[in-house]
Scaffold this motif. Structure first.
Motif, PDB file in Angstrom:
ATOM      1  N   LEU A   1       0.811  -1.657  -0.109  1.00 45.59           N
ATOM      2  CA  LEU A   1      -0.019   0.209  -0.083  1.00 45.59           C
ATOM      3  C   LEU A   1       0.557   0.950   0.094  1.00 45.59           C
ATOM      4  O   LEU A   1       1.632   1.264   0.150  1.00 45.59           O
ATOM      5  N   TYR A   2       0.295   2.365  -0.417  1.00 40.24           N
ATOM      6  CA  TYR A   2       0.832   3.345  -0.099  1.00 40.24           C
ATOM      7  C   TYR A   2      -0.222   4.884   0.225  1.00 40.24           C
ATOM      8  O   TYR A   2      -1.098   4.861  -0.550  1.00 40.24           O
ATOM      9  N   GLY A   3       0.845   5.574   0.971  1.00 46.85           N
ATOM     10  CA  GLY A   3      -0.545   6.926   1.471  1.00 46.85           C
ATOM     11  C   GLY A   3       0.401   7.377   2.049  1.00 46.85           C
ATOM     12  O   GLY A   3       2.002   7.205   2.863  1.00 46.85           O
ATOM     13  N   THR A   4       0.175   8.647   2.480  1.00 47.04           N
ATOM     14  CA  THR A   4       0.798   9.793   3.734  1.00 47.04           C
ATOM     15  C   THR A   4      -0.898  10.377   3.887  1.00 47.04           C
ATOM     16  O   THR A   4      -1.965   9.948   3.665  1.00 47.04           O
ATOM     17  N   ASN A   5      -0.337  11.099   5.592  1.00 48.31           N
ATOM     18  CA  ASN A   5      -1.266  11.738   5.914  1.00 48.31           C
ATOM     19  C   ASN A   5      -2.622  12.272   5.098  1.00 48.31           C
ATOM     20  O   ASN A   5      -3.553  12.556   5.449  1.00 48.31           O
ATOM     21  N   GLU A   6      -1.550  13.392   4.035  1.00 47.80           N
ATOM     22  CA  GLU A   6      -2.612  14.198   3.042  1.00 47.80           C
ATOM     23  C   GLU A   6      -3.196  13.556   2.255  1.00 47.80           C
ATOM     24  O   GLU A   6      -4.312  14.213   1.677  1.00 47.80           O
ATOM     25  N   MET A   7      -3.195  12.022   1.874  1.00 47.80           N
ATOM     26  CA  MET A   7      -3.257  11.349   0.833  1.00 47.80           C
ATOM     27  C   MET A   7      -4.562  10.342   1.116  1.00 47.80           C
ATOM     28  O   MET A   7      -5.409  10.001   0.124  1.00 47.80           O
ATOM     29  N   GLY A   8      -4.273  10.572   2.039  1.00 49.54           N
ATOM     30  CA  GLY A   8      -5.190   8.766   2.384  1.00 49.54           C
ATOM     31  C   GLY A   8      -4.537   7.245   1.752  1.00 49.54           C
ATOM     32  O   GLY A   8      -3.025   7.457   1.884  1.00 49.54           O
ATOM     33  N   THR A   9      -5.102   6.659   1.595  1.00 49.24           N
ATOM     34  CA  THR A   9      -4.467   5.407   0.533  1.00 49.24           C
ATOM     35  C   THR A   9      -4.755   5.959  -0.876  1.00 49.24           C
ATOM     36  O   THR A   9      -5.748   6.466  -1.597  1.00 49.24           O
ATOM     37  N   ALA A  10      -3.157   5.891  -1.518  1.00 51.07           N
ATOM     38  CA  ALA A  10      -3.166   6.587  -2.466  1.00 51.07           C
ATOM     39  C   ALA A  10      -2.826   6.039  -3.781  1.00 51.07           C
ATOM     40  O   ALA A  10      -3.429   6.173  -5.095  1.00 51.07           O
ATOM     41  N   GLY A  11      -1.889   4.330  -2.799  1.00 51.74           N
ATOM     42  CA  GLY A  11      -2.048   3.338  -4.097  1.00 51.74           C
ATOM     43  C   GLY A  11      -2.318   2.415  -3.614  1.00 51.74           C
ATOM     44  O   GLY A  11      -1.828   2.117  -2.120  1.00 51.74           O
ATOM     45  N   PHE A  12      -1.895   1.076  -4.218  1.00 53.47           N
ATOM     46  CA  PHE A  12      -2.719  -0.667  -3.516  1.00 53.47           C
ATOM     47  C   PHE A  12      -1.859  -1.286  -4.953  1.00 53.47           C
ATOM     48  O   PHE A  12      -2.567  -1.045  -6.050  1.00 53.47           O
ATOM     49  N   GLU A  13      -1.996  -2.557  -4.726  1.00 54.91           N
ATOM     50  CA  GLU A  13      -1.066  -3.447  -5.334  1.00 54.91           C
ATOM     51  C   GLU A  13      -2.675  -4.369  -5.320  1.00 54.91           C
ATOM     52  O   GLU A  13      -2.989  -4.184  -4.193  1.00 54.91           O
ATOM     53  N   CYS A  14      -2.851  -4.794  -6.329  1.00 53.22           N
ATOM     54  CA  CYS A  14      -3.601  -5.615  -6.222  1.00 53.22           C
ATOM     55  C   CYS A  14      -3.210  -7.077  -6.014  1.00 53.22           C
ATOM     56  O   CYS A  14      -2.048  -7.640  -6.494  1.00 53.22           O
ATOM     57  N   ARG A  15      -4.045  -8.147  -7.272  1.00 52.63           N
ATOM     58  CA  ARG A  15      -3.692  -9.936  -6.271  1.00 52.63           C
ATOM     59  C   ARG A  15      -2.775  -9.995  -7.576  1.00 52.63           C
ATOM     60  O   ARG A  15      -2.293 -10.652  -7.021  1.00 52.63           O
ATOM     61  N   GLU A  16      -2.040  -9.324  -8.376  1.00 51.16           N
ATOM     62  CA  GLU A  16      -1.189 -10.254  -9.671  1.00 51.16           C
ATOM     63  C   GLU A  16      -0.114  -9.242  -8.200  1.00 51.16           C
ATOM     64  O   GLU A  16       0.834 -10.227  -9.270  1.00 51.16           O
ATOM     65  N   GLN A  17       0.088  -8.189  -7.755  1.00 45.67           N
ATOM     66  CA  GLN A  17       1.222  -7.604  -7.400  1.00 45.67           C
ATOM     67  C   GLN A  17       2.342  -7.141  -8.153  1.00 45.67           C
ATOM     68  O   GLN A  17       3.761  -7.725  -8.768  1.00 45.67           O
ATOM     69  N   ASN A  18       1.545  -6.894  -9.844  1.00 43.31           N
ATOM     70  CA  ASN A  18       2.797  -6.527 -10.268  1.00 43.31           C
ATOM     71  C   ASN A  18       2.786  -4.570 -10.406  1.00 43.31           C
ATOM     72  O   ASN A  18       2.911  -4.393 -11.242  1.00 43.31           O
TER      73      ASN A  18
END
Ligand code: ZN
Length: 479
Positions: free
Chosen positions: A274-291
């Motif tokens: 997962l990727y995020g910061t306190n301003e953005m919340g959750t900005a990015g995520f891997e799906c189940r393909e992990q690619n």
């Protein structure tokens, strides 16, 4: 009884829920619709939201002053195609603004107008150096904070009825809150808000997990390794006996997937980034393909810029991540240079069906960048090499020095690497690491082997705050 209308700013009456969910769909609807939109349709949506956001921006002192100073008028920004005309800002600008206009800065608008008008929440940055930076959330922003995390974890496989343990304390840090809300409000899974190991000991965390049937976890990777160890040493059980379905974590600059493999082997289940910061919340995520990390592009518009020139880089090239949060009105976030290094890895539709662009794992902070013989080096990029040999403790510190010989100035980097006290022989280790680092960094660096624990102080290990990976001695007087 006659209904008496409340005069309090009741949270659940402060939002138009239908409007919210038709603009930003809940997880399963999102997965089937917006996530799969063709690029052109997504761009139209982004443009519409961006133009609404610009109206908020022009009314905001922090932005309007900066934009006017850059010679811009509202007519200059007619679509999202014009976005790069707006000057970017950094967290330093927000800190200065908050110091000049306490407590929360012009960035947030007038505090005396805001307070009491609607429910508000406050979260802060990590605050590893100095005072933490405050970000306010109105009801809309607070819902989006949970909704985006719910979407990410739903796509990663969390479903109603799952039991999700969250060893992150609900404090001024955002993680515990946003996972709790995402799981509880937007998936219908059961959140176990056990807090960090200080709130609920590791042993107790595991006992609860076995007793109550935890089948998914969301926390930082280091703690997951700690839990596996405590399970083995204190409970005399293998953590795999929990039959965990999935782990949702922050892999950081794990570009060769070694950290992921370690966690997957320890826990016997897939691990998602997962990727995020306190301003953005959750900005990015891997799906189940992990690619690659899908950017949540209906919420966040991401530009990648060259660290030095500020010009956009081609896909595949690393640069500073500049974000515009399309749903945020309080505070508006318009061209925020996060100074996290990112790289777009794919703009194609993913096997999962999603069309949102994918980026690489978090590649480090550009504040730490060092230019060595024309090559940009990020100290975090040493991680894979250092961890690749079990004789190291996995800890390192990059030291940059300036040498002058016969009037020629040359900068050199030495990577100090801790050797594990369990390592029986260190023959060839220096050479192995130097070769691997040269390959990973694209420039020759020296390796200096040091004893286990020698870097604790200089690299800020095992203490509050993030480890320090760069010691820049170039501006010190040479004797
Ligand atoms: Zn995907």
């Amino acid at each position: 009884m006659d209904a008496i209308r409340s005069e309090l700013p009741i949270y659940h009456q402060s939002l138009d829920w239908n409007d919210l969910f038709s603009t930003y769909p809940v997880p399963d609807v999102f997965e089937k619709t917006v996530f799969r939109w063709p690029r052109e349709r997504l761009r139209q949506f982004q443009n519409k939201q961006f133009l609404k956001l610009m109206e908020v921006g022009w009314r905001n002192e922090f932005y309007s002053r900066r934009w006017k100073a850059a010679g811009l008028t509202p007519g200059d920004i007619r679509s999202i195609d014009d976005i790069a005309k707006l000057p970017a800002y950094t967290s330093e600008d927000v800190k200065t603004d908050q110091a000049e206009h306490p407590p929360f800065g012009n960035f947030h608008g007038d505090w005396n107008t805001l307070r009491g008008a609607s429910p508000l929440k406050i979260q802060t940055s990590g605050g590893t150096t100095g005072k933490p930076r405050a970000t306010l959330y109105g009801p809309y922003e607070w819902e989006m904070n949970g909704l985006t995390q719910g979407r990410a974890m739903y796509i990663q496989g969390v479903r109603p009825g799952d039991v999700v343990q969250i060893p992150a304390t609900c404090s001024l840090a955002n993680l515990g809150w946003c996972v709790y809300k995402g799981v509880h409000d937007y998936i219908g899974a059961l959140p176990l808000t056990t807090g960090s190991g200080i709130v609920t000991s590791s042993r107790r965390q595991l006992e609860l997990a076995f007793d109550w049937g935890t089948n998914a976890w969301c926390c930082f990777p280091e703690y997951l390794t700690q839990l596996a160890k405590v399970c083995r040493d204190e409970l005399r059980r293998d953590v795999k006996e929990l039959n965990t379905k999935s782990i949702h974590t922050f892999l950081g600059p794990d570009t060769d997937n070694s950290l992921r493999r370690t966690l997957e082997e320890l826990w016997g289940c897939p691990v998602y980034d997962l990727y995020g910061t306190n301003e953005m919340g959750t900005a990015g995520f891997e799906c189940r393909e992990q690619n690659g990390v899908h950017i949540m592009e209906d919420c966040i518009y991401v530009e990648i810029e060259d660290v030095e020139t500020g010009k956009p880089v081609a896909d595949g090239q690393p640069g500073n991540m500049v974000v515009t949060i399309l749903h945020r009105g309080l505070p508006p976030v318009i061209r925020y240079n996060v100074r996290d290094i990112a790289r777009i890895v794919s703009t194609e539709q993913c096997n999962c069906g999603g069309c949102m662009r994918r980026m690489d794992k978090f590649l480090g902070r550009s504040d730490d960048m060092v230019k060595l013989r024309g090559v940009n080096i990020y100290p975090m990029a040493c991680l894979s090499a250092i961890k690749s040999d079990p004789r190291t403790t996995g800890e390192w510190l990059c030291v940059v020095e300036r040498h002058e010989r016969d009037g020629v100035i040359r900068d050199e980097m030495t990577v100090r690497v801790e050797v594990s006290r369990d390592a029986s022989a260190v023959d060839g280790l220096k050479e192995v690491l130097e070769k691997r680092l040269q390959g990973d960094l694209g420039v020759k660096v020296a390796v200096d082997l040091v004893r286990d624990g020698a870097l604790a102080e200089a690299a800020n290990l095992g203490r509050e705050g993030k480890p320090k990976r760069l010691l820049d001695l170039r501006n010190q007087k040479q004797n």
